[in-house]
Enzyme design. Sequence first.
Site, PDB file in Angstrom:
ATOM      1  N   GLU A 155      44.880  33.781  44.458  1.00 33.29           N
ATOM      2  CA  GLU A 155      43.793  34.257  43.600  1.00 33.29           C
ATOM      3  C   GLU A 155      43.856  33.739  42.163  1.00 33.29           C
ATOM      4  OE1 GLU A 155      41.223  35.392  44.897  1.00 33.29           O
ATOM      5  OE2 GLU A 155      41.940  36.065  46.868  1.00 33.29           O
ATOM      6  N   HIS A 203      33.781  30.944  43.388  1.00 34.40           N
ATOM      7  CA  HIS A 203      35.117  31.475  43.651  1.00 34.40           C
ATOM      8  C   HIS A 203      35.517  31.240  45.115  1.00 34.40           C
ATOM      9  CE1 HIS A 203      38.518  34.314  43.130  1.00 34.40           C
ATOM     10  NE2 HIS A 203      38.276  34.564  44.408  1.00 34.40           N
ATOM     11  N   GLU A 204      34.649  31.638  46.030  1.00 33.32           N
ATOM     12  CA  GLU A 204      35.002  31.502  47.456  1.00 33.32           C
ATOM     13  C   GLU A 204      35.100  30.025  47.844  1.00 33.32           C
ATOM     14  OE1 GLU A 204      36.127  34.158  48.294  1.00 33.32           O
ATOM     15  OE2 GLU A 204      35.019  35.503  46.979  1.00 33.32           O
ATOM     16  N   HIS A 232      38.437  28.605  46.948  1.00 32.80           N
ATOM     17  CA  HIS A 232      39.481  28.930  47.927  1.00 32.80           C
ATOM     18  C   HIS A 232      39.601  27.859  49.021  1.00 32.80           C
ATOM     19  CE1 HIS A 232      41.177  32.829  46.979  1.00 32.80           C
ATOM     20  NE2 HIS A 232      39.991  33.427  46.875  1.00 32.80           N
ATOM     21  N   ASP A 272      46.199  46.768  50.392  1.00 32.94           N
ATOM     22  CA  ASP A 272      44.880  47.280  49.973  1.00 32.94           C
ATOM     23  C   ASP A 272      45.006  48.310  48.839  1.00 32.94           C
ATOM     24  OD1 ASP A 272      43.503  45.720  51.791  1.00 32.94           O
ATOM     25  OD2 ASP A 272      43.544  47.252  53.361  1.00 32.94           O
ATOM     26  N   GLU A 292      36.640  34.348  51.579  1.00 34.06           N
ATOM     27  CA  GLU A 292      36.648  32.883  51.719  1.00 34.06           C
ATOM     28  C   GLU A 292      36.875  32.400  53.144  1.00 34.06           C
ATOM     29  OE1 GLU A 292      38.906  34.861  50.237  1.00 34.06           O
ATOM     30  OE2 GLU A 292      40.938  34.052  50.337  1.00 34.06           O
ATOM     31  N   TYR A 326      44.706  37.784  39.891  1.00 35.66           N
ATOM     32  CA  TYR A 326      43.582  36.925  39.510  1.00 35.66           C
ATOM     33  C   TYR A 326      43.718  36.486  38.057  1.00 35.66           C
ATOM     34  CZ  TYR A 326      40.985  38.704  43.636  1.00 35.66           C
ATOM     35  OH  TYR A 326      40.576  39.024  44.899  1.00 35.66           O
TER      36      TYR A 326
HETATM   37  N1  BES Z   1      40.074  36.859  49.050  1.00 37.26           N
HETATM   38  C1  BES Z   1      39.354  37.690  48.158  1.00 37.26           C
HETATM   39  C2  BES Z   1      38.961  39.008  48.762  1.00 37.26           C
HETATM   40  C3  BES Z   1      40.130  39.818  49.287  1.00 37.26           C
HETATM   41  C4  BES Z   1      41.302  39.929  48.567  1.00 37.26           C
HETATM   42  C5  BES Z   1      40.023  40.465  50.479  1.00 37.26           C
HETATM   43  C6  BES Z   1      42.360  40.683  49.069  1.00 37.26           C
HETATM   44  C7  BES Z   1      41.073  41.204  50.976  1.00 37.26           C
HETATM   45  C8  BES Z   1      42.250  41.318  50.273  1.00 37.26           C
HETATM   46  C9  BES Z   1      38.091  37.005  47.625  1.00 37.26           C
HETATM   47  O1  BES Z   1      38.252  35.636  47.419  1.00 37.26           O
HETATM   48  C10 BES Z   1      37.784  37.572  46.257  1.00 37.26           C
HETATM   49  O2  BES Z   1      38.602  37.455  45.403  1.00 37.26           O
HETATM   50  N2  BES Z   1      36.618  38.171  46.094  1.00 37.26           N
HETATM   51  C11 BES Z   1      36.164  38.683  44.830  1.00 37.26           C
HETATM   52  C12 BES Z   1      35.174  37.713  44.243  1.00 37.26           C
HETATM   53  C13 BES Z   1      35.220  37.559  42.766  1.00 37.26           C
HETATM   54  C14 BES Z   1      36.556  37.329  42.180  1.00 37.26           C
HETATM   55  C15 BES Z   1      34.245  36.485  42.306  1.00 37.26           C
HETATM   56  C16 BES Z   1      35.510  40.033  45.050  1.00 37.26           C
HETATM   57  O3  BES Z   1      35.342  40.430  46.218  1.00 37.26           O
HETATM   58  O4  BES Z   1      35.187  40.711  44.111  1.00 37.26           O
HETATM   59 ZN    ZN Z   2      39.544  35.186  45.838  1.00 34.51          ZN
END
Ligand code: BES
Ligand code: ZN
Length: 612
Positions: free
Chosen positions: A327, A304-305, A308, A384, A280, A392
């Site tokens: 999330e 989703h993004e 955010h 990570d 995002e 979520y």
């Molecule tokens: N912010 C997250 C991605 C992220 C989380 C990067 C933690 C680094 C550390 C992003 O908004 C996300 O949740 N992406 C999901 C999308 C989905 C839920 C629609 C993904 O990458 O799968």
């Molecule tokens: Zn997210």
Amino acid sequence: MAPIDPHSFTDSTHPLSTHIFLSLYFDFSSSTIHGSALISLPNPHSGSVSLDTRSLTIHSVLDPHSNTPIPFSLSEQDPIKGSHLSLTLSNHSSFLVIYTTSPSSSALQWLSPPQTFNKTHPFVYTQCQSIHARSVFPSQDTPAARICYSARLNIPHQLSAVMAARHLERRSPVNNEAALLFCGNSLWCAQGRIVEEFVMEQPVPPYLFAFAVGEIGFREVGPRTRVYAESVPAVLESAAREFAGTEDMIRQGERLFGQYEWERFDLLVLPPSFPYGGMENPRMVFLTPTVIKGDASGAQVVAHELAHSWTGNLITNKTNEHFWLNEGFTTYAERRIVEVVQGEDRAALNIGIGWKGLNEEIERFKDNLEFTKLKTKQEGIDPDDVYSQVPYEKGFQFLWRIEHQIGRPAFDEFLKKYIATFKFKSIDTETFLHFLKVNIPGIEEDIDLELWTEGTGLPPDAYEPVSDIYTKIVSLANEFKLGRMPREDEVADWQGQEWELYLENLPKTVDSSQILALDSRYRLSESKDYEVKVAFLQLAISCRCRDYYGEVEKTLKEVGRMKYLRPLYTALVQGVGKEEEKILAKRLFSEACDFYHPIAQGVIESIFSKHL
Ligand code: BES
Ligand code: ZN
């Protein structure tokens, strides 16, 4: 001395910086950036200041007015937090750090020309969430600290740069720019180079810092949206088509959550090694190319993004221990947008897929229940490594529970007020709960707020989603156990998400012959939709149906999205007596690893260290 965030050296007794001015000289031949960071404090400060860095070489720290050195020390590298850069200031309100990044900077993926689509120019991009911004520039890399920044990117003139910030200009380098500090011959430096300037005037947490540099083109998609990608007409056209509905979603977002505060909402489609589905980054969301497949699911990632933009970028979790505030709220907001633009059935299906994912995740964490909580303790934990569906989907469940309790109109009003109250602030779970109790008096009598936020597993009052489509798919999956495959007429209108839910509800061990029969009828292993393909291949691996290992290999070498890498590598290496699979996993990783982003490399290594 008191840290304010388990993932940062930032100290509660030090002032928080408010602005950073970055000059970045991109050296593609060595995969490094020569940088200078001019960091400002709100007031003059004497004494120490702690900054986060990871694999940065610090050449000097200077007083920007007199150019005299400021004393500093750099600690040994902590495996999670990186190195503590400690400065000793005397009445300074700003300081200049001159440094060089490492080729193994954890935020950056450097792609050589052969690794790009056009194979002519190199490409580099960032992924800073959660704690990787410190590998690009020194900072108080905690979401509790919000900064505005300006950035000058000095790059080869054949390339262009984009950032999650406002673009000011593209111009020739001028003498005495910071980039010249790094080479003796200024003529050589300016030759063949171009400078792109950007500014981010709204205070953002450091993890939202983002850029990409390469041969990048764009198409107009809406009044405040362009889609950017590697400059390949076919890629740009299909992306523009996929995201045509974006403006409609922004309007729905504004209706539900209040004004869109970031002016532009551009999209950047990255090379296939991008480790997430979407990120995002403000004003410019970063996306995996795997979302472009011509059905509704690409829009879901964008929803989703986009969500955010309110929950996460306006209101930010104070530390990663409160990640669910980012999330969980965003998953809830995403589904509200999807419900309006794609209908209730689609939203219900997403809730169903999420519910299944949540239950599996809780099962996966059965020996580590801490990570089934919404609010987690993360001292000594690499974010990570514990990334999961819990923040979520349990976060979503909690908000959905509150919505059911007070009714949608009251909840919508509450959400708008919550966003208006805390926008441009970083908050923790307690702040949210306090605001909830003040604004919804008596809520704590109906919902056990402490159990929801601090308890493990799922509270008994969580709702299993009910919808015709969800129930139908789950019961079809149960029938598969008895040997009945779905009929063509039953699946005639299924899209990827229906198959995904179906596959995820199948038992983890069935006969290879059943897997082969299912695939020969519905060709799931060849699906262009990676969600479907990966769900199928995961099942094939756990049933040791070796006919599909060739497809597994192909998949692991063409995408770097961790949502696909994690389950496939895990399925290969976990369990006893899987020698052939373990050898395969190690070979595939050694062959594909250069193609993966450093964050993905680290995550796979950590999966291996647990199971091999
Ligand atoms: N912010 C997250 C991605 C992220 C989380 C990067 C933690 C680094 C550390 C992003 O908004 C996300 O949740 N992406 C999901 C999308 C989905 C839920 C629609 C993904 O990458 O799968
Ligand atoms: Zn997210």
